[in-house]
Design an enzyme around this catalytic site. Structure first.
Site, short mmCIF file in Angstrom:
data_model
loop_
_atom_site.label_atom_id
_atom_site.label_comp_id
_atom_site.label_asym_id
_atom_site.label_seq_id
_atom_site.Cartn_x
_atom_site.Cartn_y
_atom_site.Cartn_z
N SER A 162 38.79 -65.13 4.75
CA SER A 162 38.08 -65.38 6.30
C SER A 162 39.14 -64.66 7.24
CB SER A 162 37.70 -66.73 6.57
OG SER A 162 37.78 -67.07 7.85
N TYR A 176 40.97 -75.34 6.48
CA TYR A 176 40.03 -74.24 5.94
C TYR A 176 41.03 -73.10 6.14
CZ TYR A 176 36.68 -70.68 6.09
OH TYR A 176 35.90 -69.40 5.70
#
Length: 272
Positions: A162, A176
């Site tokens: 990501s 995350y």
């Protein structure tokens, strides 16, 4: 060196974790439409079965020869990673491409951010990626093609990372972003370990794509996110599939340890 050969994944065996929904389904569609045999795995057995049926119909309708098979597993558990690897080994003698896509996110205010979020996300997004890759290494090694002792078409491991593992996100997704930054480094480390075994390890650092994980964010901030992107949009299925097809084909055979940013450039300019 024609384009049909250079970018072909026909008849390759592929495993996509989290391949029944969202980004994983987009990637699975790209492989099936181009003639690969794709195994999809997640803990949602009915979703895997439905996706495999849909994907196999896609393969038939495009005459690509591609197909999909459901192999459900709870990839947050080491025992399930081992079972998945054993189930695949019972069906296949080699695995050409492993796409580590399964993951989760957790957003909550700093003061209330729970310890459990770290346990869940670091386990699924990072630790089990290593666990599964390690378990599948023999099948990946068997898929590597050599010529005169030189690896010319290695097996591939593609990690779905990501841009939040590269930049600091504005949203309170602490576990995350840390897990994805760790995944990017793990992919580089694996590149040096697995390269000599005829296996590459690369990462796609993805920006916003339409998925269940991103649904609430896109619903509330979608237009703002699009406006902040130099290309004026979010990711499309062709973007995710195309990047994976490149890395998995002969065209991407010499790419190892790379982090390919797949975000339209938004990580360069955006605060969202």
């Amino acid at each position: 060196m024609d384009i049909n050969t250079l970018f072909s994944v026909k008849d390759k065996v592929v495993l996509v974790t989290g391949g029944a929904k969202g980004l994983g389904l987009m990637i699975s569609q790209g492989f099936v439409a181009n003639g690969a045999r794709v195994y999809i795995s997640s803990r949602d057995g009915p979703a895997c079965a439905a996706a495999a049926s849909e994907l196999s119909r896609l393969g038939a309708s495009t005459n690509s020869g591609g197909s999909a098979i459901a192999l459900p597993a709870d990839l947050s558990k080491a025992s399930e990673c081992a079972r998945l690897a054993a189930d695949l080994a019972a069906r296949e003698t080699k695995l050409h491409v492993l796409v580590n896509n399964s993951g989760a996110t957790w957003g909550e205010a700093y003061e209330a951010y729970p310890d459990g979020a770290w346990d869940k996300l670091l386990t699924l997004n990072l630790q089990r990626v290593f666990t599964l890759t390690q378990a599948l290494t023999p099948l990946l090694e068997a898929a590597s093609e050599t010529k005169d002792g030189t690896t010319v078409d290695p097996a591939r491991v593609i990690h779905i990372g990501s841009i939040d593992g590269i930049r600091v996100p504005a949203l309170p997704t602490f576990a995350y972003s840390a897990s994805k930054a760790g995944l990017h480094q793990l992919a580089r480390h694996l590149a040096t370990e697995l390269g000599p075994r005829g296996i590459t390890s690369n990462t796609l650092a993805c920006g916003p794509f339409p998925s269940k994980m991103m649904a609430a964010t896109l619903r509330n901030f979608g237009e703002t996110i699009k406006a902040a992107n130099p290309l004026g949009r979010i990711g499309m299925p062709e973007d995710a599939a195309g990047a994976c097809l490149f890395l998995a084909s002969r065209a991407g055979a010499y790419v190892n340890g790379a982090t390919l940013t797949l975000d339209g450039g938004v990580s360069l300019v955006s605060k969202m």
